[in-house]
Design a protein around this motif. Structure first.
Motif, PDB file in Angstrom:
ATOM      1  N   ILE A   1       0.832   4.147  -4.823  1.00 47.57           N
ATOM      2  CA  ILE A   1       0.750   4.485  -3.400  1.00 47.57           C
ATOM      3  C   ILE A   1      -0.704   4.711  -3.027  1.00 47.57           C
ATOM      4  N   ASP A   2      -1.124   4.096  -1.939  1.00 49.29           N
ATOM      5  CA  ASP A   2      -2.446   4.335  -1.370  1.00 49.29           C
ATOM      6  C   ASP A   2      -2.314   5.585  -0.518  1.00 49.29           C
ATOM      7  N   ASP A   3      -2.962   6.660  -0.917  1.00 49.33           N
ATOM      8  CA  ASP A   3      -2.767   7.929  -0.219  1.00 49.33           C
ATOM      9  C   ASP A   3      -3.405   7.968   1.163  1.00 49.33           C
ATOM     10  N   LEU A   4      -4.010   6.876   1.588  1.00 50.52           N
ATOM     11  CA  LEU A   4      -4.453   6.780   2.976  1.00 50.52           C
ATOM     12  C   LEU A   4      -3.350   6.226   3.876  1.00 50.52           C
ATOM     13  N   THR A   5      -2.249   5.793   3.266  1.00 46.78           N
ATOM     14  CA  THR A   5      -1.151   5.222   4.060  1.00 46.78           C
ATOM     15  C   THR A   5       0.173   5.945   3.866  1.00 46.78           C
ATOM     16  N   ALA A   6       0.318   6.704   2.805  1.00 45.83           N
ATOM     17  CA  ALA A   6       1.584   7.379   2.518  1.00 45.83           C
ATOM     18  C   ALA A   6       1.327   8.587   1.612  1.00 45.83           C
ATOM     19  N   PRO A   7       2.223   9.566   1.625  1.00 51.80           N
ATOM     20  CA  PRO A   7       2.053  10.721   0.737  1.00 51.80           C
ATOM     21  C   PRO A   7       2.095  10.308  -0.736  1.00 51.80           C
ATOM     22  N   ARG A   8       1.225  10.869  -1.525  1.00 51.86           N
ATOM     23  CA  ARG A   8       1.178  10.554  -2.969  1.00 51.86           C
ATOM     24  C   ARG A   8       2.504  10.837  -3.662  1.00 51.86           C
ATOM     25  N   SER A   9       3.267  11.766  -3.126  1.00 58.75           N
ATOM     26  CA  SER A   9       4.542  12.145  -3.744  1.00 58.75           C
ATOM     27  C   SER A   9       5.552  11.015  -3.692  1.00 58.75           C
TER      28      SER A   9
ATOM     29  N   CYS B   1       6.965  10.466   4.711  1.00 60.17           N
ATOM     30  CA  CYS B   1       6.177  11.404   5.519  1.00 60.17           C
ATOM     31  C   CYS B   1       6.996  12.002   6.650  1.00 60.17           C
TER      32      CYS B   1
ATOM     33  N   ARG C   1       0.820  -1.214   0.000  1.00 55.97           N
ATOM     34  CA  ARG C   1       0.000   0.000   0.000  1.00 55.97           C
ATOM     35  C   ARG C   1       0.853   1.262   0.000  1.00 55.97           C
ATOM     36  N   GLU C   2       2.055   1.209   0.541  1.00 56.31           N
ATOM     37  CA  GLU C   2       2.932   2.383   0.527  1.00 56.31           C
ATOM     38  C   GLU C   2       3.703   2.502  -0.781  1.00 56.31           C
TER      39      GLU C   2
END
Length: 159
Positions: free
Chosen positions: A145-153, A157, A129-130
């Protein structure tokens, strides 16, 4: 006539621990746990001293695993660890994810054998997910990247 009442706190119904007790608790947790971002950073940097162990079944390993991890199913830790794992290394055990206690069981088995060990929080699920790459029986893979677990960039974090 209106009456005013102070609402009861769900958070403070049990008071917070004092700062020294809290510091000891959180330091202890960090001695037992590592998160996927930190494990990934260490593997990417080639930091010595750790070995990542996937404690899932053969079928789960084939479906996907962390590159460079060893595969030692939990039930076989006592048998395989002395052959495959240098006791000078710190073992980082993982399983499926936060809903699974397989990594906890594997970490316990390693500790009982005398290994230094940490559990990787989030397991394989959060690794994927990251947005970190994985290997499977059909080759390498990586998901967005799942943006609920890590920054989209994709940039850490920096927690």
């Amino acid at each position: 006539m209106t009456s005013s009442t102070t609402p009861t706190s769900a958070v403070l119904g049990v008071p917070a621990a004092g700062p020294a007790t809290a510091a000891a608790h959180f330091a202890t947790r960090l001695a037992f746990e590592a998160d996927v971002s930190d494990v990934h950073a260490d593997l990417a940097a080639g930091v010595p001293g750790i070995v990542v162990v996937d404690s899932r079944s053969d079928a789960s390993w084939a479906q996907g695993h962390i590159p460079g991890a060893l595969h030692i199913p939990t039930a076989r830790v006592a048998e395989l660890a002395p052959v495959l794992v240098d006791p000078a290394l710190t073992v980082v055990a993982y399983c499926w994810g936060p809903g699974c206690n397989g990594a906890t069981r594997a970490a316990l088995a390693f500790a009982r054998l005398g290994y230094q060990v940490k559990e990787m929080l989030g397991g394989f699920e959060y690794w994927v997910r990251e947005g970190f790459g994985y290997e499977s029986a059909t080759g390498a893979g990586q998901r967005p990247i799942d943006d609920l677990t890590a920054p989209r960039s994709g940039i850490s974090c920096a927690c």
